[in-house]
Enzyme design. Sequence first.
Site, short mmCIF file in Angstrom:
data_model
loop_
_atom_site.label_atom_id
_atom_site.label_comp_id
_atom_site.label_asym_id
_atom_site.label_seq_id
_atom_site.Cartn_x
_atom_site.Cartn_y
_atom_site.Cartn_z
N VAL A 42 -11.81 -0.05 5.24
CA VAL A 42 -13.15 -0.83 5.03
C VAL A 42 -13.30 -0.70 3.23
CG1 VAL A 42 -15.30 -0.95 5.20
CG2 VAL A 42 -14.35 -0.08 7.06
N ASP A 44 -12.22 -10.56 9.89
CA ASP A 44 -11.76 -9.26 8.97
C ASP A 44 -12.82 -8.87 8.78
OD1 ASP A 44 -9.87 -8.07 7.02
OD2 ASP A 44 -11.49 -8.74 5.90
N LYS A 83 -14.30 -4.80 9.84
CA LYS A 83 -15.08 -3.74 9.03
C LYS A 83 -16.34 -3.26 9.22
CE LYS A 83 -11.76 -5.25 5.55
NZ LYS A 83 -11.54 -6.42 4.43
N GLY A 119 -3.76 -15.99 -4.95
CA GLY A 119 -3.27 -14.84 -4.11
C GLY A 119 -4.44 -14.07 -3.38
N GLU A 177 -4.69 -15.85 2.14
CA GLU A 177 -3.57 -16.06 2.76
C GLU A 177 -3.23 -17.30 2.93
OE1 GLU A 177 -2.36 -12.92 5.38
OE2 GLU A 177 -3.96 -11.71 4.90
N ILE A 237 -13.32 1.50 -2.32
CA ILE A 237 -14.64 2.07 -2.46
C ILE A 237 -14.88 3.05 -1.42
CG2 ILE A 237 -17.18 1.39 -2.31
CD1 ILE A 237 -16.44 -1.56 -2.45
N LYS A 265 -7.52 -1.58 9.31
CA LYS A 265 -8.77 -1.92 10.10
C LYS A 265 -8.74 -2.57 11.21
CE LYS A 265 -8.67 -6.17 7.38
NZ LYS A 265 -7.42 -5.89 6.64
N VAL A 273 0.77 -1.18 0.02
CA VAL A 273 0.02 -0.09 -0.01
C VAL A 273 0.93 1.24 -0.10
CG1 VAL A 273 -2.00 1.21 1.10
CG2 VAL A 273 -1.90 -1.18 1.23
N GLY A 332 -11.46 -1.35 0.90
CA GLY A 332 -10.15 -1.07 -0.08
C GLY A 332 -10.58 0.32 -0.85
#
Lengths: 442, 442
Positions: free
Chosen positions: A133, A202, A206, A188, A191, A137, A106, A15, A135
């Site tokens: 949250v 996860d 969010k 990918g 994970e 969007i 997050k 990132v 990515g």
Amino acid sequence: MGDSVSIGLLGLGVVGSGVIKLIEDHQEKLVHQLGAQVQVKSALVRNPEKARDLDKERTHLTTNPDDVLNDPEIDVIVEVMGGIEQAREYILRAFSAKKHVVTANKDLVALYGKELQEAASKNKCDFFYEASVAGGIPILRGITDGLSSDHIQQVMGIVNGTTNYILTKMNTEGMSYEDALQEAQELGFAEADPTSDVEGLDAARKMAILGRLAFSTDVELDDVEVTGIKGIELEDLQNGDKLGYTMKLIGFANFDDKKLEVNVQPTLLSKEHPLADVKNEYNAVYVYGEAVGETMFYGPGAGSLPTATAVMADVVAAIKNMRLGVTGSQVAESHFEKELKPADQRFGQFYVRLYTKDEAGVFSSISSLFHELGISFQRILQTPVEHNELAEIVFITYETSLANFNNALSKLQDLENVMEIKSYYKVEGDGDNDMARTSETL
Amino acid sequence: MGDSVSIGLLGLGVVGSGVIKLIEDHQEKLVHQLGAQVQVKSALVRNPEKARDLDKERTHLTTNPDDVLNDPEIDVIVEVMGGIEQAREYILRAFSAKKHVVTANKDLVALYGKELQEAASKNKCDFFYEASVAGGIPILRGITDGLSSDHIQQVMGIVNGTTNYILTKMNTEGMSYEDALQEAQELGFAEADPTSDVEGLDAARKMAILGRLAFSTDVELDDVEVTGIKGIELEDLQNGDKLGYTMKLIGFANFDDKKLEVNVQPTLLSKEHPLADVKNEYNAVYVYGEAVGETMFYGPGAGSLPTATAVMADVVAAIKNMRLGVTGSQVAESHFEKELKPADQRFGQFYVRLYTKDEAGVFSSISSLFHELGISFQRILQTPVEHNELAEIVFITYETSLANFNNALSKLQDLENVMEIKSYYKVEGDGDNDMARTSETL
């Protein structure tokens, strides 16, 4: 236009590199928007020797956090290092040094969002976390700015790309959970250790963040009930499909009468629902506002550049506020006292699949049990089963309270001719309204 | 908290009444966000005697525009009267009086957006128009704020609810265009005179506004090529369906190499495209950004309260800026010189349906014509036709330039055994990849 704003990065992984790339590629647009150039002055890294795609002449790589946190020329700190305690400490130090902070973290925001927001407000700094949250969007902006004058009643999200990829593959290609997970790992999208994704943790983080912003109330991670998709069976997806539903891992947050419900669970979603068509690794968040009605925000939930886009939207907003001498932090302060909704006030439809003895009167004893509890069946599906002397029954109930449904489940377990409750799921929206098709399968 | 901000309404129809309702219902939330109460002090109306659902004690109804435009206590003007010249004049007067303006008037913004924006900037006022495109969907904010650091390459929108309703009914219920239009009129989704909707003019206005913001360039309404859905035939929707496409009225805006293309036309859209599932009167805007990739914003395109929600988001933004002593107008200034993309640089796939003589060698002469122009067929569908001695041929080309396709069409017309080119449409995205299914229908 000779002005320049310096930002500092904490971390320089995918990132962080995306942020540097966007700043280089879009310098002209940034100058146009901000009246100033933007440069990444320093980046905190673990190993400055590691080869990186960036001009070391322009960005100073350091292993000393003070070089970023205490540099008076740096105004905005971008935290993309991940992890929790260390990141929290650095961000608190950044606020003390009156620097604005943008994060994509997050885990951190879900756990310590309230504390960090308060520290930001105290120091008159901005604290933005659009990238945490879904990515790329711009959903947090959609909620805080776009729907600022509405009363948001419900938020439903497909906010984890890994699980959506797995469920899509099961749905469209008839793969087993295990095969779909393996494919996701090879591509990918998952994970090596997929626990946090497939167990719904996860998504829960969010949803805590979304719930907090949507309802202006202090949703804690512990308030989110979580069921993941681990070991979900293809048969339930196929039964759902026959009845007009698609299985999705749905984050659900509801706030009415100032009572809160937030959970993440595999849900049979009507194929007519806007979220039902969100496929593969994509994310989407559906927001129901009292005035606006149904809206949905769709896009990539992860990835270097999409996430960097969200980070940069926050950086631009922070720089604008800074240059204007204001902060936007007031929007994220919580407003309502939190009260969790008890199970007898949470209503829904439910899907149940169970094995019974293959003998006369079984269905009648099940249906009288439910009838006594005031629960009717909307759909019933009886499918052949290979096990000897067993029958399989699938049904979807009409709406009932969660408490009542849980009660029914436990009584069902006690019925002498019910061998096993194989699975049960929440159902959202109307499925196939063509009842003929259902009857046909009876 | 004793503060109060006064706004003035120009017009008090469905959207204006919605604004008053939202302000009354959400006063507590507004105070929380703005640190001030918001009240509608005056509203310009044609007839103050007409019964209205509002407290006349609190809002002064007037037929004199000066009561709204020249009241020094009013800081924000909301223009919801519609029409063009009168609204333009009032808004220019509002800016001269240093008042911020929020409008829902797409006709006005599409035609005079640039002039009004310049007048706003000159007077250091805000000029916001979120409600002018796609009603309750916060799409303009998504573009200007959420994707501020990205390079937007393409915008595709279903931005007219009436035509989307009609096409949905034709698609799902096999209705004719005329029947679907009539149903839409009966349900209030289409006006008695549906011209502006069905001929694509309404969508064109919204695409001009979207293109201007997405690409920072001066898109004029005249730059938008428009084809509506009037008289569209069910047969083409059904053929599209067989080949994996859904017919939608798509507003398309593309900007690469700083060359612009904006049009509105019925398009056969791959069923896999996120816009393909947008049904009934709903709107959605799909945005492709270089970094973020695919995003989509979905919601109600019209309606009193959804539109009022968008108006109020702008009012809140304007009041925030005002109280902070800043304006947000810089975001909407155009940045790039405009150059329209010529037909030989516009590429696409195309669907063609034609009637030929029912004799040997017809298909061969058509395919050699296309072959000479370097256009190959991706799909071919031959369907029986009731007319005597006629055959019907449907095909979808591979990608070619619009100039080349137009050339092919005109040569096709000249072929001796081609009787009539019934229809042709642009095609977007891959249809059904199961070629076996296509061959089967050959």
